[in-house]
Design a protein around this motif. Structure first.
Motif, short mmCIF file in Angstrom:
data_model
loop_
_atom_site.label_atom_id
_atom_site.label_comp_id
_atom_site.label_asym_id
_atom_site.label_seq_id
_atom_site.Cartn_x
_atom_site.Cartn_y
_atom_site.Cartn_z
N CYS A 76 0.55 -0.02 8.02
CA CYS A 76 0.02 1.31 8.38
C CYS A 76 -1.12 1.12 9.38
O CYS A 76 -2.15 0.50 9.06
N PHE A 88 0.12 -1.63 2.52
CA PHE A 88 0.43 -1.51 3.95
C PHE A 88 -0.63 -2.15 4.84
O PHE A 88 -0.50 -2.12 6.07
N CYS A 94 3.77 -4.47 3.58
CA CYS A 94 4.62 -3.97 2.49
C CYS A 94 6.08 -4.37 2.78
O CYS A 94 6.62 -4.08 3.85
N SER A 102 7.34 4.65 1.64
CA SER A 102 6.59 5.23 2.75
C SER A 102 6.17 6.66 2.46
O SER A 102 5.06 7.10 2.83
#
Length: 607
Positions: A76, A88, A94, A102
């Protein structure tokens, strides 16, 4: 169980088709057929008896813009930028490749906080940019105000106007529409309108001017010192010192002072009126008037007055020669010799005014003599002979003696040596090859030989003897051939410096010395005028340091439109606040804190 395995096999087939190509595929390696890949995956699953891990899908990248893949992991971008800790943002990212993973991350509290922090950070950065732009405009306005303030103080000093007029002048300028002065005030009390601020500005301007003068002294090859003593209006003795230097760029001497000369003929022009006045006062038995009248109607007083009217113009003419800003050395010796010859002539015979006195003396009754209707006392032929033989002769002898002391033969010879560089009579001499060689040899003796001082220090010669003689022979032909003007020594050698610098280095050195020779102190006399115009009766409490700063600005300062006020502002700010860079950082930080809201202050600590 078999149904699940069949569904999983079909899913893997579709996944192998839609998934992004591997690096090997991008490099052009052979890709297995879909059927073969499906059989392999099915065999592996069948052999392992477990479900295979999922792989990330390309369509997720367009669905979630914060998502990116790296080293078989999902990351992320928002959480990583805000330093959040979750799957993330881990080292390998991940690897649970599920849509639900997600989706859960999107609605998680950490991800939502990260989004809010990024928005606040973006707003903070934009606010900082806007504040910086606003601060830059504010600084620009303040700088313009400072320059206007400096220009005002500079003008006051140049015009010899009292510094305490500075606040009044600022108010007047505001009334005239000078809006830049409105930005002077800082806070409630710092208005920068007091005379103390004006004196600090004078210090900064004088520092800039003195710095420029120091640089000129460092660049000039030669300079001379002019000194003279004076007394100001508060009866305080001053030693005025000036430097006369050579500008190496223009090859010209620089001086900065002015003066006015007035012939003292007031008594001569008003003698008749003075006698009438004191006679009327004598009638009222005024003892002072009676004593003055008794002296001014004697023949000795009247004859001395007429003699001075003959002598003073000769000395004034000589003085005017030395008061020229660019004195031609070739004129010094002839001017002194002419003055001495004129004084000798006045010693032996009557001048124009003495002849006029003889014609204006009219015999009266009882052997008395009248002048302009007034009876002179002690006016006889014997007295007239005594005056001419004693008073006039001794007076003229004393003047000639003082001229010889002021212009001794030794210094006159040095000046005469340098005057040869003017080459004024060169066109009228027959033997041009030999002309001036004797004086050049004398200059070579002075500056072309090693000198040993009293402390055994040896000073190297500043010119080469043989090269100087060769250059002298060449420059005479060049000056005649090019028809260079020879009215002034400075003009001639300025041309030679501009066009033939490499040809005559030694002669240019001698010309440099000639241009800065201190043959007069007229510059100091001009400085006295500046001092007296600055320290007047209404400003008699000016300190020596303040008077020096004001004279520095008035004398050495260029016109207002040519002075670099930004340098003076920098000097002033440095004295008040220290380094300009450090001062700017402090002000920026202070203004920044003023404009920040409490959340922004927290964010500044975070980022």
């Amino acid at each position: 169980m078999a149904k699940r395995q069949r569904l999983l096999t079909d899913f893997l087939i579709k996944l192998s088709v839609v998934s992004s190509p591997t690096p090997n595929n991008e490099a052009g390696t052979k890709v297995e057929e879909p059927g073969t890949q499906t059989q392999t995956n099915a065999v592996r699953l069948k052999d392992a008896g477990v479900q295979q891990n999922r792989t990330p899908q390309v369509k997720w990248l367009s669905q979630w813009h914060w998502l990116y893949y790296e080293d078989d992991g999902m990351f992320c971008r928002i959480c990583k930028e805000t330093n959040k800790k979750n799957p993330f943002t881990g080292k390998s990212g991940c690897q649970n490749y599920k849509t639900s993973t997600s989706t859960r991350h999107v609605v998680s509290k950490e991800h939502q906080n990260a989004i809010q922090e990024l928005k606040l950070k973006s707003n903070f950065q934009q606010a900082s940019v806007n504040a910086a732009a606003s601060l830059s405009q504010e600084e620009s306005d303040k700088f313009k105000a400072a320059v206007s303030m400096y220009r005002t103080v500079y003008w006051l000093a140049k015009e010899n106007i009292a510094t305490f007029k500075y606040p009044s002048l600022l108010n007047f300028l505001r009334l005239q529409g000078c809006e830049s002065l409105n930005h002077l005030q800082q806070g409630r009390n710092a208005t920068y309108e007091s005379h103390i601020t004006a004196e600090e500005i004078q210090d900064a301007i004088a520092a800039v001017l003195m710095d420029d003068l120091k640089k000129k002294i460092e660049r000039t090859p030669f300079f001379s010192v002019l000194c003279d003593e004076t007394t100001d209006i508060s009866v305080e003795k001053k030693l005025v010192i000036y430097l006369k230097l050579l500008n190496t760029e223009t090859f010209s001497q620089e001086t900065h002072y002015l003066d006015n000369s007035v012939i003292p003929d007031a008594i001569y022009c008003t003698w008749d009126a003075l006698v009438v006045y004191f006679e009327s006062r004598n009638a009222s038995t005024d003892p002072k008037a009676k004593g003055i009248l008794k002296n001014i109607i004697t023949y000795d007083f009247v004859a001395t007055m007429y003699l001075l009217m003959d002598v003073i113009p000769v000395l004034t003419q000589l003085s005017m020669v030395f008061q020229k800003q660019e004195l031609d050395l070739a004129l010094v010796q002839p001017a002194v010799n002419h003055a001495v010859a004129e004084i000798k002539r006045l010693k032996e015979e009557d001048g124009p005014h003495m002849q006029q006195l003889s014609q204006c003396l009219i015999p009266a009754e009882n052997g008395k003599v009248k002048l302009q209707g007034h009876v002179l006392s002690h006016c006889t032929e014997a007295k007239e002979r005594h005056f001419k033989a004693q008073i006039r002769e001794l007076f003229c002898e004393e003047i000639i003696k003082n001229l010889r002391v002021r212009f001794p033969d030794e210094s006159s010879n040095v000046i005469t040596m340098f005057s040869v560089l003017g080459m004024r009579p060169l066109s009228f001499v027959d033997d041009k090859e030999a002309w001036g060689n004797d004086k050049i040899d004398l200059l070579i003796d002075l500056y072309g030989k090693e000198v040993q001082l009293d402390d055994d220090t040896k000073v190297a010669p500043i010119i080469d003897a043989d090269e100087t003689r060769r250059e002298w022979a060449l420059v005479k032909d060049l000056v005649l051939q090019e028809a260079y003007p020879r009215e002034k020594l400075a003009t001639l050698w300025k041309l030679l410096h501009s066009y033939h610098r490499e040809m005559f280095p030694n002669l240019l050195t001698l010309a440099s010395i000639a241009l800065v020779l201190p043959v007069q102190t007229a510059d100091c006399e001009r400085g006295f005028s500046v001092q007296n115009n600055t320290k007047t009766a209404s400003r008699n409490r000016l300190s020596s340091d303040r008077l020096n700063k004001l004279c520095t600005i008035s004398i050495n300062g260029p016109p207002v439109e040519n002075f670099e006020f930004d340098r003076a502002v920098g000097v002033w700010r440095w004295k008040l606040y220290g380094s300009p860079k450090k001062m700017k950082k402090k002000k920026m930080k202070k203004e920044k804190k003023k404009r920040m809201t409490p959340p922004m202050k927290i964010l500044e600590q975070l980022f």
